[in-house]
Design an enzyme around this catalytic site. Sequence first.
Site, mmCIF file in Angstrom:
data_model
loop_
_atom_site.group_PDB
_atom_site.id
_atom_site.type_symbol
_atom_site.label_atom_id
_atom_site.label_comp_id
_atom_site.label_asym_id
_atom_site.label_seq_id
_atom_site.Cartn_x
_atom_site.Cartn_y
_atom_site.Cartn_z
ATOM 1 C CB THR A 117 -12.250 -5.686 28.636
ATOM 2 O OG1 THR A 117 -12.238 -4.298 28.877
ATOM 3 C CG2 THR A 117 -10.837 -6.210 28.681
ATOM 4 C CG ASP A 131 -9.000 -2.309 34.274
ATOM 5 O OD1 ASP A 131 -9.496 -1.745 33.268
ATOM 6 O OD2 ASP A 131 -9.425 -3.384 34.709
ATOM 7 N N GLY A 168 -14.732 -4.688 33.252
ATOM 8 C CA GLY A 168 -15.613 -3.868 34.079
ATOM 9 C C GLY A 168 -14.975 -2.531 34.378
ATOM 10 N NE ARG A 226 -10.992 4.989 31.557
ATOM 11 C CZ ARG A 226 -11.277 3.694 31.482
ATOM 12 N NH1 ARG A 226 -10.986 3.012 30.384
ATOM 13 N NH2 ARG A 226 -11.840 3.069 32.472
HETATM 14 N N1 ASP Z 1 -11.827 -2.463 32.199
HETATM 15 C C1 ASP Z 1 -11.896 -1.720 30.957
HETATM 16 C C2 ASP Z 1 -11.540 -0.295 31.207
HETATM 17 O O1 ASP Z 1 -11.928 0.259 32.222
HETATM 18 C C3 ASP Z 1 -13.205 -1.745 30.316
HETATM 19 C C4 ASP Z 1 -14.023 -2.977 30.484
HETATM 20 O O2 ASP Z 1 -13.568 -4.009 30.868
HETATM 21 O O3 ASP Z 1 -15.227 -2.953 30.210
HETATM 22 O O4 ASP Z 1 -10.922 0.296 30.341
#
Ligand code: ASP
Length: 371
Positions: free
Chosen positions: A220, A251, A272, A248
């Site tokens: 992200t 966050d 994350g 899906r």
């Molecule tokens: N937080 C993001 C998600 O769960 C993905 C990421 O930051 O790596 O969609």
Amino acid sequence: MKPINRRQFVRAGAAVAAAAAVPSRAFGQAPTVLAPKTVRPLVVCSANGHQYRNGGAETCVEKAFAMIASGRDVLDAVIAGVTLNEQDPLDMTVGFGALPNADGVLQLDASCMHGPLKRAGGVSALEGVKTPSLVARAVADRTDHHLLTGAGAQAFARRLGFEILPDLNTEASRKAWFEWKRQTDPLHYLDPEDREVAVRKVSLAILRRLGVEPEHAYGTINCNGLGPKGEVCGVTTTAGLAWKIPGRVGDSPILGAGLYVDNAAGAAGSTGRGEANLYNLSSFLVVELMRQGLHPKDAGLAVLKRIKANTIEKRLLNSRGLPNFGLNFYILNAKGEHAGVGMYPSRYAVCTENGAETRPVEALCEGRAED
Ligand code: ASP
């Protein structure tokens, strides 16, 4: 990065007043982080914000900082920064050319918050638009709503004139998905426990081969900016978890989870494992703790501790009994203090008048998420 003309900092410069952080008694009270009248502009971002240039001269943080320093709207600036990553196929975690969902379709999530205007917008599971952060901005500016999803979000974008592409995959992302599909399909009939372990193993092996760190199975960009008059804004945009179940939503588009901004207190955003973040509504909590008077680093670490304590399912723990996922927060407060914090060591990007750099995050746990 182009050197910033010193005069551009006149408004932001010497007159930095001392700021006071007065702990308040309870949540829900009026903001108590007293921001100075002028502060030094600042941009804090996930590490990929100082990695990709989309064929141009500047990285996300350099572009955002230069725009803020020249007096542009802070949310316009951080969004202009992250759209570089969204459009750059080399960043396989965000926008065009990112890793798709389990059906091979890119469904993108984004949110943004404008501190001074107290506006917010988000999109989730948006297909066909390279720059979901700009659609999130349009939701904030042009609707009464905070979140549009799926086909509705796409129809909204189309009506506003955003280009809708039939497919956001590139050769590389399609190839990686195909490899994932080929290796994981035979496993779908295993019992849930075995499947979880097997799919995870296969996914991590493919990511390693692509040169993507395991913690970026999630990937992200979050970018937060502080303007010279204390304007706090932030944006988070993502393709979400690689090879997620279609539909899906993580966050990133959820206010309070992947991003939270309060002009009086500060901004926090995250990359994350989105599920850990949704469960704990973490970005909101980081900002709320800063409002109580905590430094960004302490607020971030306190929230990571909460997340760690709430992580009890065996499948989410490594052999040391610690969370087996990465989770970072990129945090700044209204005074211009900032921090990058993470469940495990990694880096984050910062840009000030001294230029852009990546720095190590303050990590709650040592070593790596995965054994
Ligand atoms: N937080 C993001 C998600 O769960 C993905 C990421 O930051 O790596 O969609």
